[in-house]
Scaffold this motif. Structure first.
Motif, PDB file in Angstrom:
ATOM      1  N   UNK A  49       0.820  -1.209   0.000  1.00  0.00           N
ATOM      2  CA  UNK A  49       0.000   0.000   0.000  1.00  0.00           C
ATOM      3  C   UNK A  49       0.851   1.256   0.000  1.00  0.00           C
ATOM      4  N   UNK A  50       1.867   1.294   0.852  1.00  0.00           N
ATOM      5  CA  UNK A  50       2.692   2.491   0.960  1.00  0.00           C
ATOM      6  C   UNK A  50       3.534   2.681  -0.294  1.00  0.00           C
ATOM      7  N   UNK A  51       4.042   1.597  -0.855  1.00  0.00           N
ATOM      8  CA  UNK A  51       4.806   1.687  -2.099  1.00  0.00           C
ATOM      9  C   UNK A  51       3.922   2.192  -3.236  1.00  0.00           C
ATOM     10  N   UNK A  52       2.727   1.636  -3.365  1.00  0.00           N
ATOM     11  CA  UNK A  52       1.818   2.052  -4.435  1.00  0.00           C
ATOM     12  C   UNK A  52       1.432   3.520  -4.290  1.00  0.00           C
ATOM     13  N   UNK A  53       1.241   3.959  -3.051  1.00  0.00           N
ATOM     14  CA  UNK A  53       0.861   5.351  -2.801  1.00  0.00           C
ATOM     15  C   UNK A  53       1.900   6.316  -3.362  1.00  0.00           C
ATOM     16  N   UNK A  54       3.152   6.062  -3.064  1.00  0.00           N
ATOM     17  CA  UNK A  54       4.216   6.949  -3.546  1.00  0.00           C
ATOM     18  C   UNK A  54       4.215   6.997  -5.064  1.00  0.00           C
ATOM     19  N   UNK A  55       3.999   5.858  -5.698  1.00  0.00           N
ATOM     20  CA  UNK A  55       4.110   5.794  -7.155  1.00  0.00           C
ATOM     21  C   UNK A  55       2.878   6.346  -7.864  1.00  0.00           C
ATOM     22  N   UNK A  56       1.662   6.045  -7.369  1.00  0.00           N
ATOM     23  CA  UNK A  56       0.505   6.565  -8.098  1.00  0.00           C
ATOM     24  C   UNK A  56       0.270   8.043  -7.803  1.00  0.00           C
ATOM     25  N   UNK A  57       0.762   8.557  -6.670  1.00  0.00           N
ATOM     26  CA  UNK A  57       0.667   9.990  -6.386  1.00  0.00           C
ATOM     27  C   UNK A  57       1.906  10.741  -6.843  1.00  0.00           C
ATOM     28  N   UNK A  58       2.963  10.005  -7.200  1.00  0.00           N
ATOM     29  CA  UNK A  58       4.246  10.605  -7.546  1.00  0.00           C
ATOM     30  C   UNK A  58       4.671  11.611  -6.479  1.00  0.00           C
ATOM     31  N   UNK A  59       4.616  11.153  -5.239  1.00  0.00           N
ATOM     32  CA  UNK A  59       5.032  11.933  -4.074  1.00  0.00           C
ATOM     33  C   UNK A  59       5.759  10.998  -3.129  1.00  0.00           C
TER      34      UNK A  59
END
Length: 599
Positions: free
Chosen positions: A503-513
């Protein structure tokens, strides 16, 4: 229409079509699909553009090989579907019979013939020269084996695609792709986050210098890998077909993540509908802000505090924070430079309070002017750093699970109240009403969320729309969402660290943050550590995530300068390419879909 509630076999056909050869591709693909059907597969998924190949320079080049839906292709596969009573997903190039527009599409065929199609919403550069962007949203098709949706390749880089399928009632997400790794690497997160079976069908050969890696995968609704083809390196390109099988159990359509959809807060997600066009004047102010922040790229670092709290004992926990900070500051200054940010876990001075009586929790509540804030302000001033911490906030006779961001001067720069409260939170915490992104001098634009909010990708999606450079998540995570990363080990240029969480990895990548997590540890508490910084492009050689242990008290010190530049995908590209018109299901009130009784 759910007739068969027994487990059934699904197949992925890792098929490598020949460019510019529609008839032979259909002939050979029919043979492979028939083999899977003969072996009992009731759902068969093929790659993107499986009947034509992928790389076409323009509409003229593709014109001899394009087909309608329904058309020649569907007619051929309908015979197999009917004979074997199976369902087939074919990735193909489609021409609209009414207006002559071309689409990168996927078609679903069942025992009774053509069921429906999907047109790719988010396109990659290659098909931009010939394909119109999809105009159907993300439909869900009700079948006797479950509710089926389809998305294609680049769609996986946008959380909205799989999320819309889930909100619209899908049980299974079929994913034709031609992937070098990026799109496939998101599928485990989309399976677990949305409670879907996900079937990703890739290729394993090289076409016009573009190599596809195989690694086709079936993921369960809780993010477990059920089957996977081998990873194919470029020098070992494989043209022959590979078929893998996995069991789909309709009893798993009713699952924890699917039920979590009912806790979404659509009223908070309105900014997902904003399209940030190229004339975004705020961008120039943000660029200037970023330039002011950068300075020496190695001078800015963050300390993520991971410790085992003493439940309800503010003095003991404050003492632990002070001790960790003192040691960290002493080590950081000579080695890594400026400590710009410190992040503590959720409910930093009380620890998780679900085991306490309600009256005890109420007594731990404080205002902005009470002890916890005062003590944290002293620490921010002492170390001249931004400080993020969590507390039980008391305001107007209500309690909130709140995180605060303090400036190096000790001022309250922002606070965010937990939006999606857990079952244990519901006893005492009132949900917040705002998704918070704020500008800071020295760090950049920061999005603040509290623990469980990360399980709702809409939260980070709104932060991306509001130009967050960093997402900070004080957490009390004990495995209630997310899964340890289980991607093929060769998919990432620099191997994912142990204890990486989907979840945390995907968050960084789909938000590009870049995403910063501070979590508790402690076996008796069930907290699983894993404090971390997650980065923007780990698959294609960008900065690697850095993840703390699962069971040790420690301070993870990480560089936080925005050093990744000139990437194939960044936040600006993300914002310009979002397809907001089709995101409307995410901001509508959730209509409860009764869960299947699979007993």
């Amino acid at each position: 229409m759910m007739g068969n509630r027994r487990p059934f076999k699904a197949a992925i056909i890792e098929f490598n079509p020949c460019l510019n050869n529609l008839n032979d591709n259909i002939k050979h693909l029919l043979k492979e699909v028939t083999e899977a059907a003969e072996k009992g597969a009731k759902l068969i998924v093929t790659p993107e553009m499986a009947t034509t190949g992928y790389h076409y320079e323009n509409r003229r080049a593709l014109k001899p090989y394009i087909d309608t839906i329904p058309g020649k292709t569907t007619a051929a596969f309908e015979k197999v579907a009917k004979h074997y009573q199976t369902h087939i997903v074919i990735g193909m190039a489609e021409v609209d019979v009414e207006d002559g527009l071309y689409y990168n599409s996927a078609v679903l065929i069942g025992p009774d013939g053509y069921i429906g199609k999907y047109r790719k919403i988010h396109q990659w550069a290659t098909e931009n020269s010939w394909a119109s962007w999809g105009d159907m949203g993300v439909p869900v098709y009700e079948t006797e084996i479950g509710n089926i949706s389809m998305i294609i390749c680049m769609d996986a880089s946008y959380f909205e695609s799989a999320r819309i399928a889930a909100v619209n009632g899908a049980d299974i997400l079929c994913f034709p792709t031609n992937s070098t790794g990026g799109s496939l690497s998101m599928l485990q997160a989309w399976a677990e986050m949305n409670g879907l079976y996900v079937l990703g069908a890739n290729r394993s050969n090289t076409e016009k210098g573009y190599h596809m890696i195989g690694a086709s995968t079936v993921w369960s609704p809780n993010g477990e890998k059920l089957a996977e083809t081998s990873y194919i390196e470029e020098e070992k390109t494989r043209n022959e077909t590979t078929i893998i099988y996995a069991e789909i159990d309709p009893a798993e359509y009713d699952n924890r993540s699917k039920r979590r959809l009912q806790s979404r807060q659509p009223d908070l997600y309105g900014d997902l509908m904003l399209h940030i066009g190229p004339w975004d004047f705020t961008k120039y102010e943000l660029i200037k802000e970023a330039e002011d922040v950068q300075g020496n790229e190695m001078s800015n670092c963050a300390a993520l505090l991971q410790y085992t709290p003493v439940i309800g004992d503010k003095k003991a926990n404050l003492s632990k924070i002070k001790s960790l900070l003192k040691d960290t500051a002493a080590e950081t200054k000579p080695k890594k430079g400026l400590l710009s940010l410190v992040v503590c876990p959720e409910l930093s001075l009380t620890g998780p309070v679900h085991s306490l009586e309600l009256t005890a929790i109420q007594q731990l509540g404080e205002t902005d002017h009470d002890e916890t804030v005062n003590e944290m302000q002293k620490l921010a001033c002492m170390y001249q750093t931004h400080l993020v911490f969590g507390m039980i906030e008391s305001d107007s006779h209500a309690l909130y699970n709140t995180v605060m961001l303090l400036t190096p001067a000790g001022d309250i720069a922002a606070k965010a109240r937990k939006l999606h409260v857990t079952e244990s939170d519901e006893r005492w915490a009132t949900p917040g009403k705002d998704i918070v992104v704020t500008s800071t001098k020295g760090v950049g634009r920061v999005g603040l969320m509290v623990g469980y909010d990360a399980a709702f990708p809409e939260t980070a999606g709104v932060m991306a729309v509001n130009h967050a450079d960093f997402i900070i998540v004080p957490s009390c995570w004990h495995g209630d969402y997310g899964k340890e990363m289980a991607l093929h080990t060769k998919m990432m240029e620099n191997k994912y660290p142990t204890n990486t969480m989907t979840t945390w990895d995907a968050m960084a990548r789909f938000a590009q943050a870049k995403t910063l997590i501070a979590n508790f540890t402690g076996t008796k508490l069930g907290c699983r550590g894993g404090s971390a910084i997650y980065t923007l492009d780990p698959i294609y050689g960008g900065e690697t995530p850095i993840v703390a242990s699962s069971d040790k008290e420690e301070v993870l010190v990480v560089a936080i300068a925005q050093t990744e530049k000139d990437c194939w995908f960044d936040q600006n590209k993300l914002l310009l390419s979002r397809r907001t018109h089709y995101y409307r299901p995410l901001v509508k009130k959730f209509e409860h879909v009764p869960m299947l009784d699979c007993n």
